[in-house]
Scaffold this active site. Structure first.
Site, PDB file in Angstrom:
ATOM      1  N   GLU A 119      -5.845  -8.764   0.151  1.00 62.23           N
ATOM      2  CA  GLU A 119      -6.566  -8.489   1.402  1.00 62.23           C
ATOM      3  C   GLU A 119      -8.023  -8.179   1.080  1.00 62.23           C
ATOM      4  OE1 GLU A 119      -4.929  -5.492   4.040  1.00 62.23           O
ATOM      5  OE2 GLU A 119      -2.882  -6.117   3.564  1.00 62.23           O
TER       6      GLU A 119
ATOM      7  N   GLU B 281       0.782  -1.250   0.000  1.00 59.48           N
ATOM      8  CA  GLU B 281       0.000   0.000   0.000  1.00 59.48           C
ATOM      9  C   GLU B 281       0.810   1.293   0.000  1.00 59.48           C
ATOM     10  OE1 GLU B 281      -3.151  -0.061   2.885  1.00 59.48           O
ATOM     11  OE2 GLU B 281      -4.147  -1.733   1.899  1.00 59.48           O
TER      12      GLU B 281
END
Ligand code: BGP
Length: 472
Positions: free
Chosen positions: A373, A175
Site C-alpha cells: 500500500e 497491519e
C-alpha cells in the site's frame, strides 16, 4: 542492478472498503460494518444506529461485489500486473464459528480470482483485513481468546482449498503491528484490528500483548497450513510501518525514536526468525505482562516462517521527546516534521522515508519485499468539463516510485512489486468516509448517500498506465 522486468505493478483494495453488499448472499456482520463516519464503536444492535440516522458508507461500498468485472477491466486497461484483494471472513463464515462455510461467499472470491486471471493480473490475497465476524468479538472476546485462532485457521483452510492453484501469493494479516502494548493505543486501531475499544479495555497492556501474540501465532500456523496444502504457495504478512525520526540529535531523543520504531517489529521478528523474540518477553515480564507459550507454540513459530514481507507505507513521523507535552498529537504519534508537507489529513509526505524503510527492513530480514500500500488521500474535485486533474496524486506517487527505484537499483533491495492503495476510490478505513479518495478511478459516491456510483478516469489513470507501460 536493473529495475526488474517482472516487477508487479498494480494496486491494493480491501473487501470491506469496496464490496458493499454487506448483508447479501449470506454474509454475516463484520467489525468494519459497524464503523461509521468518525465513530468506532460496536453498537448493541446495528439497526438502532441506522434508525438514529447515521449513514454507513461501507454498507454499499463502491458496489464492487456487483461491479468487479467492470472494475477489473479498468485495472487491466491501466496495465496492472497484480491486484491485492482481501477476503471478508464474514462472507465465508458469517458468524465465524459455524461448522460449514457459506458457499455463496466462496464462489464470489473464486469468480473474482478467475476474472483477474482472465486479464493476466496476479491476485495477491489478504486473509484478514479487519473483516472479523462481530460474533467472534461478542461471544469469544476477539483475539484475546485462543479459540479464535482455530476459527481463523478453519477459514484459511477453506480458502486455501477453494483457491488452490489459482492464488500463489497470500498475506495472512494486514497491519497487526498497530497492536502495540508499549504505547497508548487509539480506539481507531484496536477497533479496526480486533473490534475492541482501547479506552474500554480493563487491563490494557496485558490485553494488547495477548492479542498481538495470538495474532502472530495465528499467522505462523496459517503459513504452515498453507504451505502443506500447496507447497508452491508464497506467504507474507502485511505491516503498516511509519518510521519515527528523532526530533534532533540529542542522544536521548535518538534513543526514543529507536524505541518507538522497535515496538512495531516484534511480530515481524517472530515471523522471520521462527521464534517469538526473547527481548519482547523480557520487556513484558518487567511490566507484569504474562504470556502463556506452550511447546506446541514454539514449534509453530519454527515451522511457519513467511516467504516475503508486505509493506504499507504512507508517511513518516517524528518520535516523542522530552518535554513535548504541549505539542499536538498526530495519528502517527509525535509532532509534525517541519521539513515535510502534509496531506489534508495531516499525514507527512515523505518519499525518502520509503527508501529508508525498504533498506532497513531488507537489511534486517533479507526477505523479498512487496509494497502492498502507498498513496495519497485527497479531496478530488470534478471540474466543470468533467475532468479530474489530480496532479497532487501523480506527484506523490511519482516521487515514491523514484525512491523505490533507488532502493532497488542503487541499494540492492529485493523489492518485487508496488501496489498503490485504493486504485479506485473506496471507503476510508480510519475515517469511515468516502471523501478521502486515493483512486486513479473516481467513483461518484458521497458521504450523505448520494451519487450514481459511476466510474470516471482521473488524470492519474492515464499517467499510471504510462508508468506501467514504460517501466515494464
Ligand atoms: C491502511 C489500511 C487500508 C487503508 C489505508 C489508508 O492502514 O490497511 O485499509 O484504508 O490505511 O487509510 P485511510 O483509508 O484511513 O485513509
Amino acid at each position: 542492478m536493473k529495475w526488474n522486468q517482472n516487477f508487479l505493478w498494480g494496486g491494493s483494495i480491501a473487501a470491506h472498503q469496496c464490496e458493499g453488499a454487506w448483508n447479501e448472499a449470506g454474509k454475516g456482520i463484520a467489525i468494519m460494518d459497524l464503523v461509521t463516519q468518525g465513530t468506532y464503536e460496536v453498537p448493541r444492535e446495528i439497526c438502532q444506529t441506522i434508525e438514529a440516522g447515521k449513514s454507513y458508507p461501507s454498507h454499499e461500498g463502491i458496489h464492487f461485489y456487483h461491479t468487479y468485472k467492470e472494475d477489473i477491466a479498468l485495472f487491466a486497461e491501466m496495465g496492472f500486473k497484480a491486484l491485492r484483494i482481501s477476503i471478508d471472513w464474514s462472507r465465508i463464515y458469517p458468524q465465524g464459528d459455524e461448522a460449514e462455510p457459506n458457499q455463496a461467499g466462496i464462489a464470489f472470491y473464486q469468480n473474482v480470482v478467475a476474472e483477474l486471471r482472465k486479464h493476466q493480473i496476479e491476485p495477491i490475497v489478504t486473509l484478514y483485513h479487519f473483516e472479523m465476524p462481530i460474533h467472534l468479538v461478542r461471544a469469544y472476546g476477539s483475539w484475546t481468546n485462543r479459540q479464535v485462532i482455530d476459527f481463523y485457521l478453519k477459514f484459511c483452510e477453506t480458502m486455501f482449498t477453494a483457491l488452490k492453484g489459482s492464488v500463489r501469493y497470500w498475506a495472512t494479516f494486514n497491519e497487526m503491528n498497530h497492536i502495540d502494548p508499549q504505547t497508548e493505543a487509539s480506539d481507531i486501531f484496536t477497533y479496526i484490528i480486533a473490534g475492541l475499544k482501547y479506552s474500554e479495555l480493563a487491563d490494557k497492556k496485558q490485553t494488547l500483548a495477548t492479542i498481538g501474540y495470538n495474532m502472530t501465532l495465528a499467522s505462523v500456523k496459517a503459513v504452515k497450513l498453507g504451505h502443506e496444502i500447496d507447497p508452491s504457495n508464497q506467504f507474507g504478512c502485511v505491516f503498516g510501518l511509519t518510521p519515527s525520526y528523532p526530533v534532533n540529535c540529542n542522544p536521548t531523543n535518538v534513543m526514543n525514536a529507536f524505541q518507538e520504531n522497535d515496538h512495531e517489529f516484534y511480530q515481524i521478528d517472530a515471523m522471520c526468525h521462527g521464534k517469538f523474540p526473547a527481548y519482547k518477553l523480557h520487556q513484558y515480564a518487567e511490566q507484569g505482562i504474562h504470556l502463556t507459550i506452550t511447546d506446541e507454540d514454539v514449534q509453530a513459530f519454527a515451522e511457519g516462517k513467511i516467504d516475503f514481507i508486505g509493506l504499507n507505507y504512507y508517511s513518516s513521523s517524528v518520535a516523542h521527546y522530552e518535554g513535548d507535552d504541549e505539542s499536538e498529537e498526530t495519528l502517527f504519534g509525535g509532532v509534525q516534521n517541519p521539513y515535510l508537507e502534509q496531506s489534508k489529513w495531516g499525514w507527512a509526505i515523505d518519499p525518502i522515508g520509503l527508501r529508508y524503510l525498504l533498506n532497513y527492513v531488507y537489511r534486517r530480514y533479507q526477505l523479498p519485499i512487496i509494497i502492498t500500500e502507498n498513496g495519497l488521500g485527497a479531496v478530488d474535485e470534478v471540474a466543470e468539463n468533467g475532468e479530474i486533474n489530480d496532479d497532487y496524486r501523480i506527484e506523490y506517487i511519482e516521487k515514491h516510485i523514484e525512491q523505490i527505484k533507488k532502493a532497488v537499483t542503487e541499494d540492492h533491495v529485493e523489492c518485487f512489486g508496488y501496489l498503490t492503495w485504493g486504485p479506485i476510490d473506496l471507503v476510508s478505513a480510519t475515517t469511515g468516509e468516502m471523501k478521502k479518495r486515493y483512486g486513479f478511478i473516481y467513483v461518484d459516491k458521497h458521504d450523505d448517500g448520494t451519487g450514481t456510483l459511476a466510474r470516471k478516469k482521473k488524470k492519474s489513470f492515464y499517467w499510471y498506465q504510462q508508468v506501467i507501460q514504460e517501466k515494464h
